[in-house]
Design an enzyme around this catalytic site. Structure first.
Site, PDB file in Angstrom:
ATOM      1  N   GLU A   9       0.974  11.117 -48.295  1.00  0.00           N
ATOM      2  CA  GLU A   9       0.342  11.116 -49.715  1.00  0.00           C
ATOM      3  C   GLU A   9       1.317  10.925 -50.965  1.00  0.00           C
ATOM      4  O   GLU A   9       2.189  11.911 -50.911  1.00  0.00           O
ATOM      5  CB  GLU A   9      -0.543  12.403 -49.795  1.00  0.00           C
ATOM      6  CG  GLU A   9      -1.637  12.238 -50.981  1.00  0.00           C
ATOM      7  CD  GLU A   9      -2.389  13.518 -51.354  1.00  0.00           C
ATOM      8  OE1 GLU A   9      -3.429  13.589 -50.728  1.00  0.00           O
ATOM      9  OE2 GLU A   9      -1.987  14.007 -52.171  1.00  0.00           O
ATOM     10  N   ASP A 101     -12.596  16.912 -57.937  1.00  0.00           N
ATOM     11  CA  ASP A 101     -12.772  18.168 -58.793  1.00  0.00           C
ATOM     12  C   ASP A 101     -13.376  17.996 -60.107  1.00  0.00           C
ATOM     13  O   ASP A 101     -13.451  16.897 -60.570  1.00  0.00           O
ATOM     14  CB  ASP A 101     -11.221  18.465 -58.866  1.00  0.00           C
ATOM     15  CG  ASP A 101     -10.423  19.064 -57.478  1.00  0.00           C
ATOM     16  OD1 ASP A 101     -11.022  19.010 -56.472  1.00  0.00           O
ATOM     17  OD2 ASP A 101      -9.331  18.788 -57.393  1.00  0.00           O
ATOM     18  N   PHE A 210      -0.925  26.558 -56.855  1.00  0.00           N
ATOM     19  CA  PHE A 210      -2.057  25.690 -56.316  1.00  0.00           C
ATOM     20  C   PHE A 210      -2.839  26.012 -55.116  1.00  0.00           C
ATOM     21  O   PHE A 210      -3.991  25.735 -54.963  1.00  0.00           O
ATOM     22  CB  PHE A 210      -0.980  24.319 -55.957  1.00  0.00           C
ATOM     23  CG  PHE A 210      -1.895  23.244 -55.390  1.00  0.00           C
ATOM     24  CD1 PHE A 210      -3.151  22.728 -56.096  1.00  0.00           C
ATOM     25  CD2 PHE A 210      -1.422  22.492 -54.238  1.00  0.00           C
ATOM     26  CE1 PHE A 210      -3.541  21.625 -55.579  1.00  0.00           C
ATOM     27  CE2 PHE A 210      -2.158  21.340 -54.031  1.00  0.00           C
ATOM     28  CZ  PHE A 210      -3.307  20.861 -54.533  1.00  0.00           C
ATOM     29  N   HIS A 259      -0.120  14.477 -41.630  1.00  0.00           N
ATOM     30  CA  HIS A 259      -0.114  13.805 -43.047  1.00  0.00           C
ATOM     31  C   HIS A 259       0.486  14.694 -44.101  1.00  0.00           C
ATOM     32  O   HIS A 259       0.051  15.627 -44.215  1.00  0.00           O
ATOM     33  CB  HIS A 259      -1.857  13.673 -43.416  1.00  0.00           C
ATOM     34  CG  HIS A 259      -1.894  12.747 -44.659  1.00  0.00           C
ATOM     35  ND1 HIS A 259      -1.741  11.506 -44.766  1.00  0.00           N
ATOM     36  CD2 HIS A 259      -2.107  13.320 -45.886  1.00  0.00           C
ATOM     37  CE1 HIS A 259      -1.861  11.006 -45.989  1.00  0.00           C
ATOM     38  NE2 HIS A 259      -2.302  12.300 -46.773  1.00  0.00           N
TER      39      HIS A 259
END
Length: 288
Positions: A9, A101, A210, A259
């Site tokens: 990503e 979000d 996070f 991933h």
């Protein structure tokens, strides 16, 4: 240990410096022959145009399969489907379909007037078009808006039934977290592939903040280990070892795909992939 299939990503740049970081990240990781790469939306859909540009350029220049993130935030149904059609027009037919979000300053997600109320409505509409391979998010630990872990499994089942073909999980740090979730999904009749999301730890301080916002558990042993590594200035070594061990345990447990959330910082992800036996394709190393 079997060599896993991998994917990455990236996030779109919002400055010249960030642009250099993105393209350096793609240059470093493209030779590892990922199954696909994904490009995120900013919070509240703030990087829509930047995401589109990055997706199109990565697809064209590096010949990689790119999955574009698409959210329900701050857009009508027509606007979102116009974006999706734009991706299809440039040959990008993989979509990561997410609710998204809440916009900055908002306490919770609220559907836009004439917008999609949730990810399932978005998935159904994308699936009805017949143009897209749809990937979705999954949560091995309860999503902050979820009542409990069982509700997350039920919601994932609804997303797969709506037309999604695979899921990518939120990151986690203990393999049993994923295995428990995988077992629960299996019992619920979910047969689509569920790909573990892996977060190499490039900043322990940033990660703690996070993780708190997305409901990811940080084991006490990991906090203790990084506290000592920061003191001894050995965080890179620890981060590589922790991530490699997690991936190895997952592979030993039958996982075939991983991933990586790269945060546009490629070195740690590259080193972990090398440790797992993922070797570069020399023909891709010279792509400008």
């Amino acid at each position: 240990m079997a060599t896993p299939r991998i994917s990455f990503e990236f996030f779109p740049p919002q400055s010249l410096e960030a642009s250099f970081k993105l393209w350096d990240t793609v240059r470093v990781l493209a030779p590892l022959k990922p199954e696909f790469v994904s490009v995120t939306y900013g919070a509240g859909g703030t990087t829509r145009e930047l995401t589109h540009d990055a997706v199109a350029l990565i697809h064209k220049q590096y010949k990689l399969k790119v999955a574009a993130h698409l959210t329900c935030v701050n857009s009508s149904r027509d606007e979102i489907m116009t974006i999706a059609e734009g991706y299809a027009a440039v040959g990008v037919t993989d979509i990561v379909a997410l609710r998204g979000d809440a916009p900055n300053g908002a306490d919770a997600f609220t559907a836009t007037e004439d917008g999609f109320a949730n990810s399932i409505e978005l998935i159904e509409t994308l699936a009805d078009s017949g143009k897209f391979n749809i990937r979705v998010g999954a949560y091995p630990e309860p999503h902050p808006d979820s009542a409990n872990a069982a509700a997350d499994v039920d919601w994932l089942k609804r997303k797969i039934d709506a037309g999604a073909t695979s899921a990518i999980t939120q990151f986690f740090f203990e393999p049993d977290t994923f295995f428990r979730f995988r077992d629960a999904c299996d019992k619920a009749g979910i047969t689509a592939p569920i790909i573990p999301g892996i977060m190499p730890i490039t900043s322990w301080t940033g990660l703690k903040k996070f993780a708190g916002s997305c409901g990811t558990t940080l084991p006490a042993w990991l906090d203790d280990a990084f506290t000592k590594a920061i003191r001894d200035k050995r965080t890179d070594l620890l981060a590589t070892a922790v991530c490699t061990e997690l991936c190895s345990d997952l592979i030993d447990g039958g996982v075939e795909d991983l991933h990586f959330y790269t945060l546009n910082r490629p070195e740690l992800t590259r080193d972990v992939c090398h440790a797992l036996g993922v070797t570069p394709d020399a023909s891709l190393q010279n792509v400008a």
